[in-house]
Design a protein around this motif. Sequence first.
Motif, PDB file in Angstrom:
ATOM      1  N   ASP A 223      25.066   1.136  -8.196  1.00  0.00           N
ATOM      2  CA  ASP A 223      24.120   0.543  -7.249  1.00  0.00           C
ATOM      3  C   ASP A 223      23.859  -0.898  -7.657  1.00  0.00           C
ATOM      4  OD1 ASP A 223      23.873   2.867  -5.814  1.00  0.00           O
ATOM      5  OD2 ASP A 223      22.007   3.491  -6.778  1.00  0.00           O
ATOM      6  N   VAL A 224      23.499  -1.701  -6.666  1.00  0.00           N
ATOM      7  CA  VAL A 224      22.976  -3.037  -6.928  1.00  0.00           C
ATOM      8  C   VAL A 224      21.485  -2.982  -6.620  1.00  0.00           C
ATOM      9  CG1 VAL A 224      23.055  -5.476  -6.339  1.00  0.00           C
ATOM     10  CG2 VAL A 224      25.163  -4.143  -6.377  1.00  0.00           C
ATOM     11  N   VAL A 225      20.671  -3.268  -7.620  1.00  0.00           N
ATOM     12  CA  VAL A 225      19.213  -3.175  -7.484  1.00  0.00           C
ATOM     13  C   VAL A 225      18.653  -4.571  -7.279  1.00  0.00           C
ATOM     14  CG1 VAL A 225      17.083  -2.416  -8.578  1.00  0.00           C
ATOM     15  CG2 VAL A 225      19.187  -1.139  -8.947  1.00  0.00           C
ATOM     16  N   VAL A 226      17.908  -4.766  -6.200  1.00  0.00           N
ATOM     17  CA  VAL A 226      17.305  -6.055  -5.880  1.00  0.00           C
ATOM     18  C   VAL A 226      15.823  -5.849  -5.600  1.00  0.00           C
ATOM     19  CG1 VAL A 226      19.434  -7.009  -4.942  1.00  0.00           C
ATOM     20  CG2 VAL A 226      17.855  -5.839  -3.424  1.00  0.00           C
ATOM     21  N   GLY A 227      15.051  -6.926  -5.725  1.00  0.00           N
ATOM     22  CA  GLY A 227      13.630  -6.906  -5.405  1.00  0.00           C
ATOM     23  C   GLY A 227      13.375  -7.592  -4.076  1.00  0.00           C
ATOM     24  N   ILE A 228      12.761  -6.886  -3.131  1.00  0.00           N
ATOM     25  CA  ILE A 228      12.510  -7.409  -1.792  1.00  0.00           C
ATOM     26  C   ILE A 228      11.052  -7.860  -1.691  1.00  0.00           C
ATOM     27  CG2 ILE A 228      12.641  -6.923   0.669  1.00  0.00           C
ATOM     28  CD1 ILE A 228      15.324  -6.777  -0.752  1.00  0.00           C
ATOM     29  N   PRO A 229      10.796  -9.114  -1.297  1.00  0.00           N
ATOM     30  CA  PRO A 229       9.400  -9.543  -1.096  1.00  0.00           C
ATOM     31  C   PRO A 229       8.754  -8.758   0.037  1.00  0.00           C
ATOM     32  CG  PRO A 229      10.893 -11.429  -1.215  1.00  0.00           C
ATOM     33  CD  PRO A 229      11.753 -10.211  -1.111  1.00  0.00           C
ATOM     34  N   ALA A 251      34.417 -14.942  -4.226  1.00  0.00           N
ATOM     35  CA  ALA A 251      35.329 -14.917  -3.084  1.00  0.00           C
ATOM     36  C   ALA A 251      35.488 -13.505  -2.521  1.00  0.00           C
ATOM     37  CB  ALA A 251      36.692 -15.474  -3.494  1.00  0.00           C
ATOM     38  N   GLU A 252      35.257 -12.487  -3.322  1.00  0.00           N
ATOM     39  CA  GLU A 252      35.416 -11.101  -2.879  1.00  0.00           C
ATOM     40  C   GLU A 252      34.123 -10.603  -2.261  1.00  0.00           C
ATOM     41  OE1 GLU A 252      36.656  -6.699  -4.687  1.00  0.00           O
ATOM     42  OE2 GLU A 252      36.317  -8.424  -6.007  1.00  0.00           O
ATOM     43  N   VAL A 253      34.201 -10.124  -1.034  1.00  0.00           N
ATOM     44  CA  VAL A 253      33.041  -9.576  -0.325  1.00  0.00           C
ATOM     45  C   VAL A 253      33.189  -8.057  -0.283  1.00  0.00           C
ATOM     46  CG1 VAL A 253      31.740  -9.542   1.819  1.00  0.00           C
ATOM     47  CG2 VAL A 253      32.804 -11.665   1.045  1.00  0.00           C
ATOM     48  N   ILE A 254      32.180  -7.353  -0.771  1.00  0.00           N
ATOM     49  CA  ILE A 254      32.217  -5.898  -0.883  1.00  0.00           C
ATOM     50  C   ILE A 254      31.237  -5.300   0.126  1.00  0.00           C
ATOM     51  CG2 ILE A 254      31.909  -3.944  -2.433  1.00  0.00           C
ATOM     52  CD1 ILE A 254      32.356  -5.877  -4.766  1.00  0.00           C
ATOM     53  N   ALA A 255      31.741  -4.409   0.957  1.00  0.00           N
ATOM     54  CA  ALA A 255      30.870  -3.713   1.908  1.00  0.00           C
ATOM     55  C   ALA A 255      30.002  -2.704   1.164  1.00  0.00           C
ATOM     56  CB  ALA A 255      31.695  -3.012   2.979  1.00  0.00           C
ATOM     57  N   ALA A 256      28.730  -2.642   1.523  1.00  0.00           N
ATOM     58  CA  ALA A 256      27.795  -1.751   0.839  1.00  0.00           C
ATOM     59  C   ALA A 256      26.860  -1.113   1.850  1.00  0.00           C
ATOM     60  CB  ALA A 256      27.015  -2.526  -0.220  1.00  0.00           C
ATOM     61  N   LYS A 257      25.947  -0.304   1.340  1.00  0.00           N
ATOM     62  CA  LYS A 257      25.015   0.418   2.202  1.00  0.00           C
ATOM     63  C   LYS A 257      23.666   0.522   1.500  1.00  0.00           C
ATOM     64  CE  LYS A 257      24.370   4.863   4.578  1.00  0.00           C
ATOM     65  NZ  LYS A 257      24.945   6.206   4.790  1.00  0.00           N
ATOM     66  N   PHE A 272       9.442  -4.934  -3.754  1.00  0.00           N
ATOM     67  CA  PHE A 272       9.858  -3.569  -3.449  1.00  0.00           C
ATOM     68  C   PHE A 272      11.327  -3.393  -3.853  1.00  0.00           C
ATOM     69  CE2 PHE A 272       6.213  -4.402  -0.921  1.00  0.00           C
ATOM     70  CZ  PHE A 272       5.557  -3.196  -0.774  1.00  0.00           C
ATOM     71  N   THR A 273      11.589  -2.413  -4.686  1.00  0.00           N
ATOM     72  CA  THR A 273      12.935  -2.198  -5.208  1.00  0.00           C
ATOM     73  C   THR A 273      13.834  -1.585  -4.142  1.00  0.00           C
ATOM     74  OG1 THR A 273      12.062  -1.868  -7.435  1.00  0.00           O
ATOM     75  CG2 THR A 273      14.294  -1.075  -6.997  1.00  0.00           C
ATOM     76  N   ALA A 274      14.976  -2.236  -3.920  1.00  0.00           N
ATOM     77  CA  ALA A 274      15.986  -1.728  -2.982  1.00  0.00           C
ATOM     78  C   ALA A 274      17.268  -1.449  -3.766  1.00  0.00           C
ATOM     79  CB  ALA A 274      16.251  -2.738  -1.871  1.00  0.00           C
ATOM     80  N   LYS A 275      17.864  -0.292  -3.488  1.00  0.00           N
ATOM     81  CA  LYS A 275      19.109   0.097  -4.149  1.00  0.00           C
ATOM     82  C   LYS A 275      20.219   0.141  -3.116  1.00  0.00           C
ATOM     83  CE  LYS A 275      16.814   2.795  -7.753  1.00  0.00           C
ATOM     84  NZ  LYS A 275      16.709   4.108  -8.430  1.00  0.00           N
ATOM     85  N   VAL A 276      21.239  -0.678  -3.352  1.00  0.00           N
ATOM     86  CA  VAL A 276      22.382  -0.790  -2.451  1.00  0.00           C
ATOM     87  C   VAL A 276      23.564  -0.088  -3.096  1.00  0.00           C
ATOM     88  CG1 VAL A 276      23.932  -2.381  -1.284  1.00  0.00           C
ATOM     89  CG2 VAL A 276      21.502  -2.949  -1.520  1.00  0.00           C
ATOM     90  N   VAL A 293      23.273  -9.889  -2.781  1.00  0.00           N
ATOM     91  CA  VAL A 293      23.282  -8.921  -1.689  1.00  0.00           C
ATOM     92  C   VAL A 293      22.807  -9.621  -0.423  1.00  0.00           C
ATOM     93  CG1 VAL A 293      22.421  -6.709  -0.863  1.00  0.00           C
ATOM     94  CG2 VAL A 293      22.806  -7.068  -3.307  1.00  0.00           C
ATOM     95  N   SER A 294      23.614  -9.552   0.620  1.00  0.00           N
ATOM     96  CA  SER A 294      23.295 -10.197   1.894  1.00  0.00           C
ATOM     97  C   SER A 294      23.043  -9.118   2.938  1.00  0.00           C
ATOM     98  CB  SER A 294      24.442 -11.111   2.334  1.00  0.00           C
ATOM     99  OG  SER A 294      24.195 -11.653   3.611  1.00  0.00           O
TER     100      SER A 294
END
Length: 395
Positions: A223-229, A251-257, A272-276, A293-294
Motif C-alpha cells: 500500500d501507499v499511505v498518504v495523509g489527506i487534509p 516516468a513510470e505511472v502505476i495504476a492503483a485503487k 486522514f490516513t488513506a491507503k492506496v 499519489v494522484s
Amino acid sequence: MSNSPLISNPVLKTSSQSRLLITLLSMLGLVTVLSLGACSKKVEKTEDVRPVRALQAVMEGSDIATEFSGEVRPRIESRLGFRVPGKIIARKVDVGTVVKRGQVLMQLDPQDLLLGQAQAKAGLSAAESNRDLAKAELKRYQELREKNFVAQAVLDAKETAFRAAQASFDQAKAGLSNQSNQASYASLVADVDGVVTGIDAEVGQVVGAGSPVVRLAKTGELDVVVGIPEDKINSIRQLSDVKVRMWANQAEVIAAKLRELSPIADPVTRTFTAKVALSPDVKSVRLGMTAMVSFGMKNPQAMVRLPLTALLQDKNVNSVWIVESGAVRLVPVQLGGTVGEDVLIATGVSAGQMVVTAGVNLLKNGQKVKILGVETASGTGNAAAPATNASGVAK
C-alpha cells in the motif's frame, strides 16, 4: 596739508576694507546662483513601465487532479511474539531479511519447557499403568459375576474405577501433548513469506508470552499511505482515477485503487490516513519508497489552466493580473482544481485574455507593463513563441 585724523586711523581703515570685501563676495555669490538657475532645466518625470511575462488564456477540458506524497508500506505487518515466556538465546534474522514460511526467527532457552514435557510424559506412564490395572480387575470381576461369586455392587465399583483410570490416562495424554507444544514454542517461526521490518528484542532479554519481538511484513501486498487534509476529504471520495509515481522512477505511472480512508484524523498530523493498494504485479516497488499519489477525474467543464506563479493570494482571496491596453488590472478568480504545478480557473478569466505569470507581487492596479513574451498554456516561457492551446498547437 595735513591728513584727517579719521582717515589716518588704522582701525577705521581696516574696518572699511572688510565691509567692502564682504559686499563684493555677496554680490559674486548672487551672480553665481542666478547663473546656475538660468542654466538648469526642469527634469521631466518618466512613467514606470514594468516588464512582465504573460500567458494568453485558453479554455480546455482538463483533468481535475490532486497529488499527495506518501510512503510504501506493507498491507499486512505482524508483530510476532513467543507463545511462552522465557529468555532469548538466539536471533536468526536481521532487519531486511527475506524469510520463508516456517523459517526460525528467534529461540528461547528450552530447558524449563523440556522439564515440563518430561514431567508430563512420566504422568502419562503412571496413568497408563493405573488404567491397565483397573481394566484387568474389571475383567476378573466380570467373570466372577457371571458365576455369581460377587455381588453386582462390587462389579459396578470396579467399572467406575476403570472409567476414572481411563479419564486420568486421557488427561495425562492431553497434558503431554500440551507440554510438547509448549516446548516447540521455544522457537519463533515465520507464519508467512515476508521480510523482517523490525527487531524489538535481543539475545539475553527475558520476555513474556505474547510480547512483540519481531515485525514481519507479508510480501506481495503493498500500500501507499498518504495523509489527506480535512478540506480534501469530500473531493477525494469522488475522484476515481488513482495513479502512483515513485520518486525513484517518476516516468513510470502505476495504476492503483483507494482501498481505505480513515474516518478519524491522526492526532499528531491532523490528517486522514488513506491507503492506496498497488497491484501485486509491480516488481520495482520496495518497502519504504517515497511515492506521489494522484487522485483525478475528467472535468466536464472547460477551464483556464494557468501556472501557479500567476496566482496572487491576498486576504484569502485568489486573484490574477489581466493585461488590458498596456496596463494591469487585478481580477478575483475561483479555482477549479489543480493539475500538477498548474491551477484550473473556473471563473474570472475568459479565453483570449492576457494573464501575468511572473512578478505578480510587484504590480499594482493600473500600472503600465511591457510584455516580454507570451508563454505557452503549459507554463513554459518563450519570448518568441506564439500563444498555444493545451496540446501545444499554435492558435
